[in-house]
Design a protein around this motif. Structure first.
Motif, PDB file in Angstrom:
ATOM      1  N   CYS A  38     -34.035 -19.318   9.959  1.00  9.64           N
ATOM      2  CA  CYS A  38     -35.407 -18.811   9.996  1.00  9.64           C
ATOM      3  C   CYS A  38     -35.373 -17.332   9.611  1.00  9.64           C
ATOM      4  CB  CYS A  38     -36.014 -19.009  11.379  1.00  9.64           C
ATOM      5  SG  CYS A  38     -37.769 -18.599  11.452  1.00  9.64           S
ATOM      6  N   TYR A  39     -35.916 -17.027   8.444  1.00 12.17           N
ATOM      7  CA  TYR A  39     -35.918 -15.668   7.911  1.00 12.17           C
ATOM      8  C   TYR A  39     -37.141 -14.895   8.383  1.00 12.17           C
ATOM      9  CZ  TYR A  39     -32.313 -17.282   4.705  1.00 12.17           C
ATOM     10  OH  TYR A  39     -31.159 -17.783   4.175  1.00 12.17           O
ATOM     11  N   ASN A  47     -29.444 -10.397  13.836  1.00  9.26           N
ATOM     12  CA  ASN A  47     -29.394 -11.443  12.819  1.00  9.26           C
ATOM     13  C   ASN A  47     -28.089 -12.217  12.893  1.00  9.26           C
ATOM     14  OD1 ASN A  47     -28.371  -8.832  11.818  1.00  9.26           O
ATOM     15  ND2 ASN A  47     -27.874  -9.982   9.965  1.00  9.26           N
ATOM     16  N   ASP A  48     -28.088 -13.450  12.383  1.00  8.69           N
ATOM     17  CA  ASP A  48     -26.923 -14.323  12.492  1.00  8.69           C
ATOM     18  C   ASP A  48     -25.919 -14.192  11.353  1.00  8.69           C
ATOM     19  OD1 ASP A  48     -27.635 -15.388  14.915  1.00  8.69           O
ATOM     20  OD2 ASP A  48     -28.601 -17.154  14.077  1.00  8.69           O
ATOM     21  N   CYS A  49     -26.302 -13.654  10.230  1.00 10.74           N
ATOM     22  CA  CYS A  49     -25.372 -13.580   9.103  1.00 10.74           C
ATOM     23  C   CYS A  49     -25.756 -12.422   8.197  1.00 10.74           C
ATOM     24  CB  CYS A  49     -25.393 -14.914   8.343  1.00 10.74           C
ATOM     25  SG  CYS A  49     -23.936 -15.175   7.332  1.00 10.74           S
ATOM     26  N   GLN A  65     -36.896  -8.118   9.531  1.00  6.37           N
ATOM     27  CA  GLN A  65     -36.399  -7.860   8.185  1.00  6.37           C
ATOM     28  C   GLN A  65     -36.428  -9.179   7.410  1.00  6.37           C
ATOM     29  OE1 GLN A  65     -32.867  -5.425   8.206  1.00  6.37           O
ATOM     30  NE2 GLN A  65     -32.092  -6.440   6.371  1.00  6.37           N
ATOM     31  N   LYS A  66     -37.077  -9.205   6.256  1.00 13.28           N
ATOM     32  CA  LYS A  66     -37.339 -10.448   5.525  1.00 13.28           C
ATOM     33  C   LYS A  66     -36.076 -11.178   5.072  1.00 13.28           C
ATOM     34  CE  LYS A  66     -41.734 -10.325   5.847  1.00 13.28           C
ATOM     35  NZ  LYS A  66     -42.360 -11.161   6.832  1.00 13.28           N
ATOM     36  N   ASP A  67     -34.963 -10.483   4.847  1.00 10.94           N
ATOM     37  CA  ASP A  67     -33.746 -11.143   4.373  1.00 10.94           C
ATOM     38  C   ASP A  67     -32.764 -11.476   5.500  1.00 10.94           C
ATOM     39  OD1 ASP A  67     -33.131  -8.454   4.808  1.00 10.94           O
ATOM     40  OD2 ASP A  67     -31.655  -8.386   3.197  1.00 10.94           O
ATOM     41  N   ALA A  68     -33.120 -11.170   6.731  1.00 10.97           N
ATOM     42  CA  ALA A  68     -32.257 -11.472   7.881  1.00 10.97           C
ATOM     43  C   ALA A  68     -32.740 -12.760   8.537  1.00 10.97           C
ATOM     44  CB  ALA A  68     -32.294 -10.331   8.888  1.00 10.97           C
ATOM     45  N   PHE A  69     -31.785 -13.602   8.958  1.00 10.06           N
ATOM     46  CA  PHE A  69     -32.196 -14.849   9.603  1.00 10.06           C
ATOM     47  C   PHE A  69     -31.486 -15.048  10.924  1.00 10.06           C
ATOM     48  CE2 PHE A  69     -28.379 -16.386   7.438  1.00 10.06           C
ATOM     49  CZ  PHE A  69     -27.816 -17.239   8.370  1.00 10.06           C
ATOM     50  N   ILE A  70     -32.066 -15.925  11.725  1.00  9.51           N
ATOM     51  CA  ILE A  70     -31.418 -16.439  12.930  1.00  9.51           C
ATOM     52  C   ILE A  70     -31.528 -17.951  12.875  1.00  9.51           C
ATOM     53  CG2 ILE A  70     -31.772 -14.420  14.398  1.00  9.51           C
ATOM     54  CD1 ILE A  70     -34.179 -15.817  15.638  1.00  9.51           C
ATOM     55  N   ALA A  71     -30.578 -18.628  13.477  1.00 10.40           N
ATOM     56  CA  ALA A  71     -30.605 -20.086  13.533  1.00 10.40           C
ATOM     57  C   ALA A  71     -31.473 -20.510  14.716  1.00 10.40           C
ATOM     58  CB  ALA A  71     -29.193 -20.637  13.677  1.00 10.40           C
ATOM     59  N   GLY A  83     -42.273 -16.243  10.183  1.00 13.45           N
ATOM     60  CA  GLY A  83     -41.055 -17.007   9.952  1.00 13.45           C
ATOM     61  C   GLY A  83     -41.094 -17.754   8.638  1.00 13.45           C
ATOM     62  N   SER A  84     -39.948 -17.820   7.952  1.00 12.11           N
ATOM     63  CA  SER A  84     -39.855 -18.516   6.680  1.00 12.11           C
ATOM     64  C   SER A  84     -38.531 -19.271   6.607  1.00 12.11           C
ATOM     65  CB  SER A  84     -39.929 -17.510   5.532  1.00 12.11           C
ATOM     66  OG  SER A  84     -39.674 -18.153   4.293  1.00 12.11           O
ATOM     67  N   LEU A  85     -38.577 -20.482   6.071  1.00  8.51           N
ATOM     68  CA  LEU A  85     -37.357 -21.261   5.878  1.00  8.51           C
ATOM     69  C   LEU A  85     -36.666 -20.883   4.571  1.00  8.51           C
ATOM     70  CD1 LEU A  85     -38.647 -24.752   7.025  1.00  8.51           C
ATOM     71  CD2 LEU A  85     -37.185 -23.189   8.290  1.00  8.51           C
ATOM     72  N   GLN A  86     -37.320 -20.105   3.739  1.00  5.64           N
ATOM     73  CA  GLN A  86     -36.790 -19.707   2.447  1.00  5.64           C
ATOM     74  C   GLN A  86     -36.335 -18.257   2.474  1.00  5.64           C
ATOM     75  OE1 GLN A  86     -36.529 -21.940  -0.123  1.00  5.64           O
ATOM     76  NE2 GLN A  86     -37.248 -23.419   1.380  1.00  5.64           N
TER      77      GLN A  86
END
Length: 91
Positions: A38-39, A47-49, A65-71, A83-86
């Motif tokens: 989820c970005y 963030n996760d990665c 931050q739009k390019d950071a995601f968490i699971a 939230g965005s899946l892309q």
């Protein structure tokens, strides 16, 4: 708590806190196959990665931050405002 952003932030913080403590919850108990990236919803440093601006987990420089995601458990991301899946273009 009339502000929807406050409600979502509080819910997300609760999920993250419960998972960090190892406590099961109905949403955090999903196995890894039921997780999705989820970005745009991670807090700074959570963030996760990697992101476009760094190569390590936990180094997001700003909240949402739009390019950071968490699971998150599958189906959760679409319910979170912002939230965005892309991943954003260029990732």
């Amino acid at each position: 708590m009339k502000n929807p952003t406050t409600v979502v932030s509080t819910a997300l913080a609760s999920i993250l806190a419960m998972s960090a403590m190892g406590l099961p919850s109905t949403t955090a108990a999903a196995d890894k196959n039921d997780m999705e990236k989820c970005y745009g919803v991670a807090k700074a440093g959570k963030n996760d990665c990697k992101t476009l601006s760094n190569a390590c987990a936990g180094h997001a420089i700003s909240d949402n931050q739009k390019d950071a995601f968490i699971a998150l458990p599958a189906g959760t991301c679409e319910r979170i405002s912002g939230g965005s899946l892309q991943a954003p273009a260029g990732m």
